[in-house]
Structures are given as structure tokens and as C-alpha cells.
Design an enzyme around this catalytic site. Structure first.
Site, PDB file in Angstrom:
ATOM      1  CD  GLU C  73       5.380  -0.394  -0.186  1.00 53.76           C
ATOM      2  OE1 GLU C  73       4.662  -1.280   0.346  1.00 53.76           O
ATOM      3  OE2 GLU C  73       5.000   0.294  -1.143  1.00 53.76           O
ATOM      4  CG  HIS C 142       1.476   9.792  -1.166  1.00 58.11           C
ATOM      5  ND1 HIS C 142       0.280   9.483  -0.560  1.00 58.11           N
ATOM      6  CD2 HIS C 142       1.794   8.720  -1.944  1.00 58.11           C
ATOM      7  CE1 HIS C 142      -0.118   8.289  -0.967  1.00 58.11           C
ATOM      8  NE2 HIS C 142       0.780   7.798  -1.808  1.00 58.11           N
TER       9      HIS C 142
END
Lengths: 431, 336, 341
Positions: C73, C142
Site C-alpha cells: 500500500e 476492515h
């Protein structure tokens, strides 16, 4: 065409007169020649009679100083449409403004012109009000401190200013203010007028009424100047929906203010005691002494079953057991007494109002309001009187009072010391 | 390449013209004098904040930029003055930036640590260790996607080789065969922590094996060695064969920043590296191969001195930014 | 008038599309009209994206333009920043908005600041997409709503589309914007259907939408909370409480004018957002009102309903309890209107 009610000239060198008390409320029906309002001049107080029969509208607020010859109200015939005051001039449009209202309670006296010149006047200090309420009050030239707040903890909402504005400028909606227009706006008049004595103001408790003070009043003697404030939905005072303690306080405060007293001795019993504390906190200049008889508001506990039972009781049979709980010696509650009490409660509207009040003030049998902080702030002479056998509110709540408050506990007395031991209470009050 | 040069001469002598070499030495002097001038200005209170000097690393900066055109890109680090000059920046605009002037490269908003010269392909110095590495890969991705032919040289220090960004970016550059050259200027210390104490591999060039790209470690104080290694890597990148990692082993003479008290290295170590002065070595090489005379070298140095002195004076005279423009360039001002 | 429909100036034929389909359509338009547009992200190629947003775009535009990144990321975000600085128009998809934490360096220190640090010498025309929010049982790592994190950073623009039409329009507006735009998409909205105009149009960044007009109370909501607020408003209407629902749409820059105008009208403000209540979007909305002339119109304290002060839990009942639900909005709205607060 409605009949004009003017401020009459009643004294040689009088240019203005102050409305002390209205004897009829806005919108209320009045009879010709019935006492309409009291005026107060430098030298005298005088009652003014109604010039006509009909419905009273456009009243100048109590406390207003009005130039002689100017309208203070209009009386409309039955069925006559209530519009703007004839001549376009509202009664309060001509205040002299030279005599500030007592206790800083300026009501609608704030000159509209001045207010319009400064529409965004700084908010009044120390008043709980929403920004919208302050803004509207500033625009309308209404003293926010004089507006009764119906929000949480007495906060003035925009709707309250609108109500005050409607009350001032137009015929009020009978239902709009939180107390009904048919309610008498003035307290029951003082019985024994003696200007030399310290004026005494009595505020009764829940489910009692002004008549309940009779035993105490007899002991206070003829020289005492006694006024009684009756709570809405009690005694002869019409029912009104009460949203909460602040709402009720606003009602009582309005009546107290109308008395225009200085250095009053405020006496409150039970719920009336809590109201007296809060009132003394808000009107420190007007209250010199406080006698609190089994006052509410100092703790959570209260016998909710008694409150609910009394509020609900429609007959002597159902009322008697609850009344007996109020006193230490239930011999005091004779059958005649119970029957008289039941008769006084025969109006279903009164009972409904009281049940609603129980729900608003004592939800689930708990005192939902708390005046302990107010009591701690007080610096007037304060006395708490309590019966050790009070079954309704524990006398130990008295221990919440700060040290400078006098505390008198009576051994074989219940929740009604002023009924159970009136002599001793009167004696304490005179000290 | 001059015809007269023999086959055993160093790469630089074989590869570049006399003018190119002379210009390279001049840039090295300019970097040295620029940083000395900055140091001097700092002591006079002309510079706000701190700065990170690369004195002693000039061969690495100039050598690595030799194969690049203005069309090619570099990304740089907090120790980036040398890269900036090597890529062709105007020292007056650099000083103006140091002095916080509106006339500086970043209009006084970036200072020493963020000098960029986008027109010359310098995408800017970066204050975050390793922060520029993914950006360089992005630059290379854009070059490949747009078919611009540009190569990106990504400068970073030994400290950055332990950042996640380094590993993530090298991996992606290799996977996507991007035209980027990673030049690690290993000056032995990440602030105070030596590579021996911070880095598992002996040579940072070994990291290249993890990403299946060529890795070469060179003497970073040897202009020719640096130029040769980067030239090879750039050629590979231009040919579409992907990235390379060049480790340029060098040394900063000064501390990490102006607040460094040099507690982690010895005076002897510093003196030893000062003997390996890359500018002196470059001048000697040019003298040995008769590219320049001693007088010409002296004149180059004097010229750099004069240019820096003039640049400082001119930069000082520049206007300060307007406080009212504080938030300008946070966003692109769009025409209404 | 259907207030959830696209704005009036949009002329394309209206079709029913899901929020995810609308985003995909925008991506398709973007890729089709400009070679410089690339998509980057984890598993956005043949897999079609974790939430099937990119779908089969890779087959249409190829792996060179719909780029599967390694699970990197920080690096991936940085590559998109560098690419944006050097002539591409990358649209970077985070698989979950929570993973922004891995890339904060590149988002906050690089993308947001480069233009300013360099005195305006470069632009970063970058779009980042963040599938956000709870309700999927994905638990604490998440399910977050982190728009306030990025909304705190000058240099970024942050939008939260609540409808399919806005999801498409804001994405294309973000693509046209020369600065980095962060798009927070609520995962539970991906399957929500709505009318979406065909063709290219943009929804302006920085402009809120009044989804329902009312006089008694302003609810400023974001993302999925707009729908909860509208559901609550219908319920409240039965009690005679007339709620105005403002869909903020853009967190940064915030549409001050629309919010203040609404508060001036209603005198009451309730902020509803899924991010953690403390220091969240609602705090900024509240402060914006409190600092403005609209303060003088308030007839009650401002109330915020935001996410609970805890990570998002797994248990479905706890998960629901962790973010505002319709009954919470009903309760707060009633208290506000009855002046009980």
C-alpha cells in the site's frame, strides 16, 4: 368597537400610573364594574373597575408605567373579532420608562425603539436562552430575562420569545402560552394589609391549595401581610399543562413578580418549598427570608404512591388513606376533612392536571428536580422545618442544607408541620 | 570520446568531452562552494531552520547525473543540494529559497529540504527518508506509459534502505521493468547509526538481488566510477530492461544536520575521508589526462567562488513572500 | 421531485445502476477518454476488485492500464503519487480504507504537500478510492470510516458519495481535479441501486445536496447515514416533525453555505456520521455553525451522532450498536425538536 381601558388620573400631580396587578387575565371574561386592575402611584394604591363587560385583551403588562389617558387594555364584546388594538397603538407602546421595574424584571418595558436601533444587542447575562431566542428577543426588543423559559432547566426557547411577543403585541393564542389564559394572573390578594409588616408569601405543596394555609395564617396574627400563590390545577386556579419544574417555576415567578414585593418572607411547603428556593435564587432582591416546610428538591426520594394516589382519587374513600399518610397523627384527618378535600377535588380537569403534574415532576416516584445548588447559593435568612415522622419526603434531605440554614425538626410531626404544629411554626417564622 | 584517449583511461575520460568534464568539475566546485556559502549564511543568521550538507559527496551527485538530460528526472533527499546543482539548478534561486524568498525555487515555502527544479527534471528533495523512492517509481511508470523515454534517477541514502518504501518500490519497479535507477548514497550513517549497526547486508547493493535487478557498489568519491555505473544503469533502463541499484559509497564531512555534535564517529575517520576529497581527485584526474591545466582548475574554483558570492547577494535582495499568500498553492487555483 | 436523483443540469438518459456499477461506468469513461488514466490497486484486474468495482475493465483496457499492484500500500500509493506528478492520472484503489494507515506517509506527507512545498511547481492529479464503513462483519481492521483523518490534511480533497449518481459524478469530478481527491465509498452502498445518467457528467466537489427539505431540524449526514437520516425523516414526518436532510457529499472543502442556510432555516442541527464521534466530521460541521452567524438561529444545542468510542466489533448486534442507526436518529431528533436537550 372594543371598549378602551385607560390609565386613569387618580391623583393631582399624577402623570403616569403603574399597573400593580391585573385582576383578570388576558382573554378572560370580565364583568362591568368588577375590579380590573390595581394602580400604584407615588402616594396611593387604587383599584380600577372594568368600564365594560366582555373579554379583556391587549393588556399592558403588570409593572408597566403608563401615561394617564393612555390605553392599558381593551374589552371586546362577546363574538367581537380581536384584532390589533384600535388606533394601532398597543398599550405598552407608551411606557414612560422612568421607573425601572423592580428586581430588574423589566418585562416588556424595554423600549422597542431602543431595541430596534440595536437589533443585535448583546445577550443578557445569566439567562439560559438559546441563540435563536436571544436573537429574536433582540430583534423584537424583548428583555430575554423577562421571558419564561420552557426548555430544559428553564432555558428560553425561540417559541417562548414568540409567545412573549404574541402576548405583548397581539391577542395571545389562548393555548399558546404554557399556562391557560383563563388562569388568574395575580396571586390571591393580600388579606390583611399592613405595610409595616414584612410581607409573607405562601406557596403550597402538591395537591394542596391556598386554603391549606389557614391554620398557620390564623397564628400569624392580624398584622401580617400575607399573599398566597396557588399552583395551576390546584384549588381555584385553573388547570394548566406543566411541562416540568422550570415551567411551574416560571408560572409561580410571574405571580410573585406581580406582587412587586421587596424583602418578602417566602414560605413554601413541599413542592412549594422547592419552588420557593428556586424563586429566591432568581429573585434575590425581592426575598429577604425563606421558611421551607418539608421542602422538595433536596433529594430524589419521595413517596410516589401517595402522590399518585391523591392525584387520582376522585372520592373521599379513596382519598382518605393517602391523606392519613401525610400526618403523624391521623386523628387530624377527620372524615369531614376528607370529605371537604374530596369536594375540592371534584373537578376532573383538576385531577387530570395533577396527575399530569405528578408525571412531569415526579416520574416513577422520583423527584426529578434538584434545587440543592440554588439553596447553597442563597444568602437570605433561611429556615427549614421538618417533621421527623414525615412519610412522604425523608427529613434527612434537610441535611443537604448548608450550615447557615436554621433547621428545626419536630418529633411527632409528619409531612404537614404547618397543619400539625401551626403554633410552633408561626412562632419560628416570627423570630 | 576524444580520439587521443587510450583504452585504459578511466570511463569518464573515455566517455565525455573536455567541455563536459570541465563542466562537471565546475559543478562539483559549485556544490562545494554553495554549501560552504550556505553554512556561512547560516552562521550569519540568514537561514531559518536547519540544513543537511553533502560536502564530500560531490562526485556522487555530479557523476550520477552525467548520463541524464533535462528530459530525465531525479528525485532527491534532504541532503539534496548537490543533486539539485548537478541537475542544472540556478544557485541564486537556490539561495533565495534558503533565505525564504518569494524568488526561491519553492517561493520560500520549501526551504533547504524541498528544493525542486521541475523544469530541469528535478522532482524535488524529500524530507521523508525513503519518501521519494515510490515517487521515482511512479515517475518511471509515467515515462513508460507515456513513452517519453525519460529515465528517473532516484537518490536516497543508506538510511532509506531499511524503509518499507524502499523494498516495496524496488519490487514494483522490477516487476514492471520500469526505467528507474536507484542510487543509494551510502555515507555510512543514518544520522548517527552506522550501516554496520542498522543494515543486515554488508553492501546495500546486495539488496538488488532480492528484486532481481543488477546491483553494483562503487567508490562514490570517484567521479568516473559513479558516472560509469549510473551510465550503464541508465542505458539498461532506456533499453526497457528495467531498474538497477547503484550503491555509491561516500562520506559526508559535516554532521547530519547543523545540530550534530559528531559523537558517533572519530576525528580520525573524518580526516581520513577528507583525504579522499572527490573534487581533488576529479581535478587530479583531469590534470593527469591533460584535460585541464592547474591554472584552469584554479580559475574554475575562483569562478565558483565569485558565482556563489554574487548569488548570495542577489538572493538576499529578493522579496519576502506576502503573508496574505499563506495558503496559495495548497490547491491549484482554478480559473472561475 | 426526487431529491436523490442527479442534479438537474445532468442530461444523460437515466438508468438504474448500482453504486458499484456507477463507479465502474465512471472508470470506464475515464479510461476510454484519456490514455493518461490508469487504475492501480490490489486485485483490481482479473479478480475485478475485492468489491467487484473494477469488474472486467482489465479485459477492455489491458494490464498496462488496469494495474494489479503487489500488496504494497505504501509503495503503491507512492507510485501513484509519482505517476501523477509526471503526467499520468492514476486512480488508486485501496482494498479497504483501513489500509490507508499503511500509506499515510505517501498520502499525507507527499500527495497532499508536494504542490505547496514546491511553491506550486507541480500538481498531483491523483484520485484515491477507499471502500469504507462497517456492517459487513469484517471487524476492527476492515470497517473503519477514516474520512476525518484525511479531511484534516490541507492539500487533499475528501468526498463521500451517498448515491450511485454521485458516486459516478464525483469520481469524474475528482478525475478532472488537478489536486489529489480522496473518495470514501461505503461498502454497504455498493449494491444500492439508483438512477444514474448515461454519459459523462460531474458532480461538483465541495457542494452539499439537500436531499429532503424541512423546517424543524437540519440533519447533516454523510455517506450511508444520509439514507438512515432520510428513513428517520419519513418516520418523524408522521409526528409532524419536518426534517431537512443535507447530504454533505464533500468533507473537504466543506459546503459552508448549504449547511448554514439550512440551520438558519430550521434552528436545529443534528450531525450524523459513521466515523468515530470524537474529533470527527460532525465536530467540524458543528464548529462551522457555532462560529458563524447561523449560531444566532440555533434554538437548541447542536447534537452529534457518530461512531462509538471503540473499534468496530465483530458481533453483528455490537457492530450495529457501534454506529448510528435509525432509532438513534429518531430519538435524537425528537429530543431536539421537543427542546429536551
Amino acid at each position: 368597537m372594543p371598549t378602551e381601558v385607560i390609565m386613569p388620573k387618580v391623583d393631582m400631580d399624577m402623570s403616569h400610573g403603574k399597573i400593580a396587578v391585573w385582576h383578570a387575565a388576558e382573554g378572560e371574561k370580565v364583568e362591568k364594574s368588577a375590579p380590573l386592575f390595581d394602580i400604584e402611584t407615588d402616594k396611593a394604591a387604587m383599584e380600577v373597575e372594568s368600564p365594560a363587560a366582555g373579554y379583556l385583551h391587549h393588556t399592558a403588562p403588570a409593572g408597566s408605567d403608563v401615561a394617564i389617558g393612555h390605553a392599558v387594555a381593551w374589552i371586546y364584546a362577546e363574538g367581537e373579532a380581536v384584532e390589533d388594538p384600535p388606533g394601532g397603538k398597543t398599550p405598552e407602546a407608551s411606557p414612560a420608562g422612568d421607573a425601572p421595574a423592580p428586581n430588574g424584571h423589566a418585562s416588556a418595558l424595554a423600549a422597542p425603539d431602543a431595541a430596534q436601533a440595536e437589533p443585535s444587542a448583546p445577550p443578557a447575562n445569566g439567562v439560559r436562552a438559546t441563540p435563536a431566542a436571544r436573537r429574536l428577543a433582540g430583534l423584537k426588543g424583548i428583555d430575554i430575562a423577562a421571558v419564561d423559559g420552557t426548555g430544559p432547566r428553564g432555558r428560553v426557547q425561540k417559541r417562548d420569545v414568540e409567545a412573549a411577543e404574541a402576548h405583548r403585541a397581539k391577542a395571545p393564542e389562548p393555548e399558546a402560552p404554557h399556562h391557560s389564559a383563563s388562569t388568574r394572573r395575580a396571586p390571591l390578594p393580600a388579606r390583611n394589609v399592613d405595610a409595616a409588616a414584612q410581607p409573607i408569601v405562601l406557596v403550597h405543596g402538591f395537591a394542596a391549595d391556598a386554603a391549606g394555609w389557614a391554620p398557620l395564617e390564623r397564628r400569624l396574627g392580624k398584622g401580617a401581610s400575607v399573599s398566597r400563590i396557588e399552583l395551576p390545577g390546584h384549588g381555584r386556579t385553573a388547570a394548566a399543562k406543566i411541562a416540568g419544574f422550570a415551567d411551574l417555576l416560571a408560572y409561580v415567578r410571574e405571580r410573585f413578580d406581580a406582587l412587586e414585593l421587596a424583602d418578602a418572607h417566602l414560605v413554601g411547603h413541599s413542592l412549594g418549598g422547592a419552588l420557593a428556593i428556586a424563586l429566591a435564587d432568581q429573585r434575590p432582591d425581592a426575598v429577604a427570608a425563606l421558611t421551607l416546610i418539608a421542602p422538595a428538591g433536596l433529594g430524589a426520594e419521595i413517596d410516589g404512591a401517595v402522590l399518585a394516589g391523591i392525584a387520582r382519587a376522585s372520592r373521599a374513600e379513596s382519598l382518605a388513606p393517602w391523606l392519613k399518610r401525610l400526618v403523624a397523627n391521623d386523628d387530624l384527618i377527620s372524615w369531614n376533612y376528607v370529605q371537604a378535600a374530596a369536594l375540592a377535588r371534584s373537578d376532573p380537569a383538576l385531577r387530570e392536571a395533577q396527575q399530569q403534574m405528578v408525571d412531569a415532576l415526579f416520574p416513577d416516584g422520583v423527584q426529578s428536580f434538584d434545587v440543592r445548588d440554588a439553596l447553597r447559593r442563597l444568602d437570605c435568612k433561611t429556615r427549614i422545618i421538618w417533621g421527623r415522622r414525615d412519610a412522604i419526603i425523608p427529613w434527612r434531605h434537610a441535611l443537604e442544607a448548608p450550615g447557615r440554614v436554621s433547621l428545626n425538626l419536630f418529633e411527632d410531626v409528619g409531612h404537614l408541620p404547618h397543619v400539625e404544629a401551626p403554633e410552633a411554626i408561626a412562632a419560628l417564622m416570627m423570630t | 570520446m576524444p580520439d587521443s584517449v587510450d583504452g585504459n583511461a578511466p570511463f569518464a575520460i573515455r566517455q565525455y568531452s573536455a567541455d563536459e568534464l570541465k563542466a562537471a568539475l565546475r559543478k562539483m566546485y559549485l556544490i562545494r562552494k554553495f554549501e560552504e556559502g550556505a553554512e556561512e549564511s547560516y552562521t550569519r543568521g540568514l537561514i531559518h531552520g536547519t540544513m543537511h550538507l553533502s560536502i564530500g559527496q560531490e562526485a556522487s551527485a555530479v557523476g550520477a547525473c552525467m548520463p541524464l538530460t533535462d528530459h530525465d528526472k531525479i528525485t532527491s533527499t534532504h541532503r539534496g543540494h548537490g543533486h539539485c546543482v548537478a541537475k542544472g539548478a540556478d544557485v541564486e534561486k537556490m539561495f533565495a529559497e534558503f533565505f525564504g524568498k518569494e524568488t526561491g525555487y519553492c517561493r520560500g515555502r520549501g526551504g533547504s529540504m524541498h528544493i525542486a527544479d521541475v523544469a530541469k527534471g528535478n522532482l524535488g528533495a524529500n524530507g521523508i527518508v525513503g519518501g521519494d523512492i515510490p515517487i521515482a517509481v511512479g515517475s518511471a511508470l509515467a515515462a513508460k506509459r507515456l513513452g517519453s523515454g525519460a529515465v528517473t534517477v532516484c537518490f536516497f541514502g543508506d538510511g532509506a534502505n531499511n524503509e518499507g518504501a524502499f523494498h516495496e518500490a524496488l519490487n514494483m519497479a522490477a516487476v514492471w521493468k520500469l526505467p528507474v535507477v536507484f542510487v543509494c548514497e551510502n555515507n555510512k550513517y543514518g544520522m548517527s547509526t552506522s550501516t554496520a549497526r542498522s543494515t543486515a547486508v554488508k553492501s546495500i547493493a546486495e539488496r538488488a538481488a532480492s528484486y532481481s535487478m543488477p546491483g553494483l557498489s562503487v567508490d562514490g568519491n570517484d567521479f568516473s566510477a559513479v558516472a560509469e555505473a549510473v551510465d550503464t544503469a541508465v542505458a539498461r533502463a532506456r533499453a526497457g530492461e528495467g531498474p538497477s541499484l547503484v550503491e555509491s559509497v561516500t562520506y559526508r564531512w559535516r554532521g547530519h544536520s547543523k545540530s550534530d555534535r559528531n559523537r558517533y564517529r572519530t576525528k580520525e575517520e573524518i580526516a581520513e575521508w577528507m583525504d579522499k576529497d572527490p573534487i581533488k581527485r576529479m581535478a587530479e584526474m583531469l590534470l593527469a589526462h591533460k584535460i585541464l591545466s592547474a591554472d584552469a582548475v584554479a580559475e574554475l574554483e575562483a569562478e565558483a567562488d565569485r558565482e556563489i558570492a554574487a548569488a548570495i547577494e542577489a538572493a538576499k535582495a529578493g522579496p519576502d513572500p506576502e503573508a496574505g499568500d499563506l495558503t496559495r498553492d495548497v490547491y491549484t487555483e482554478l480559473a472561475a | 421531485m426526487n431529491m436523490m436523483a442527479p442534479t438537474a443540469e445532468v442530461e444523460g438518459e437515466l438508468r438504474e445502476l448500482s453504486y458499484a456499477e456507477a463507479i465502474r461506468e465512471a472508470l470506464d469513461i475515464a479510461l476510454g477518454e484519456d490514455e493518461r488514466v490508469i487504475l492501480m490497486g490490489e486485485d483490481i484486474g482479473v479478480y475485478g476488485g475485492a468489491f467487484q468495482v473494477t469488474g472486467d475493465l482489465v479485459h477492455k483496457y489491458g494490464e498496462e492500464r488496469v494495474i494489479d499492484t503487489p500488496i504494497s500500500e505504501l509503495g503503491g500509493a507512492g507510485v501513484s503519487v509519482g505517476a501523477a506528478m509526471c503526467g499520468l492520472k492514476p486512480i488508486f484503489e485501496f482494498q479497504f480504507s483501513d489500509f490507508a494507515a499503511l500509506a499515510m506517509e505517501q498520502i499525507v506527507n507527499q500527495a497532499a504537500k508536494v504542490r505547496f512545498m514546491l511553491g506550486g511547481a507541480v500538481s498531483v492529479p491523483l484520485v484515491m478510492r477507499f471502500p469504507a464503513g462497517s456492517g459487513t462483519g469484517a471487524a476492527a481492521q476492515h470497517s473503519q470510516s477514516l474520512e476525518a483523518w484525511l479531511g484534516h490534511v490541507p492539500g487533499l480533497k475528501v468526498v463521500q458519495p451517498s448515491t450511485p449518481a454521485d458516486a459516478k459524478g464525483l469520481l469524474l469530478a475528482a478525475l478532472d481535479d488537478p489536486d489529489p481527491v480522496m473518495i470514501f465509498e461505503h461498502k454497504l452502498l455498493y449494491k444500492m441501486k439508483g438512477e444514474v445518467p448515461a454519459g459523462r457528467y460531474t458532480t461538483p466537489i465541495g457542494v452539499a445536496a439537500v436531499r429532503r427539505e424541512g423546517t424543524d431540524l437540519t440533519i447533516v449526514a454523510t455517506s450511508i447515514m444520509v439514507h438512515k437520516a432520510l428513513a428517520a425523516a419519513e418516520e418523524l414526518a408522521k409526528d409532524g416533525i419536518d426534517v431537512e436532510v443535507v447530504d454533505l457529499r464533500t468533507v473537504r472543502p466543506m459546503d459552508r453555505d448549504t449547511v448554514l442556510a439550512s440551520v438558519r432555516k430550521t434552528g436545529r442541527l443534528l450531525c450524523v456520521y459513521e466515523g468515530v464521534k470524537t474529533l470527527g466530521v460532525g465536530a467540524e460541521v458543528s464548529a462551522m455553525v457555532a462560529e458563524s452567524d447561523a449560531f444566532d438561529y440555533l434554538d437548541a444545542p447542536i447534537v452529534r451522532l457518530g461512531g462509538a468510542e471503540c473499534p468496530i466489533p465483530y458481533n453483528p448486534e455490537l457492530e450495529k450498536a457501534a454506529v448510528p442507526q435509525v432509532p438513534d436518529i429518531l430519538r435524537a431528533a425528537r429530543q431536539l425538536v421537543k427542546a429536551e436537550v
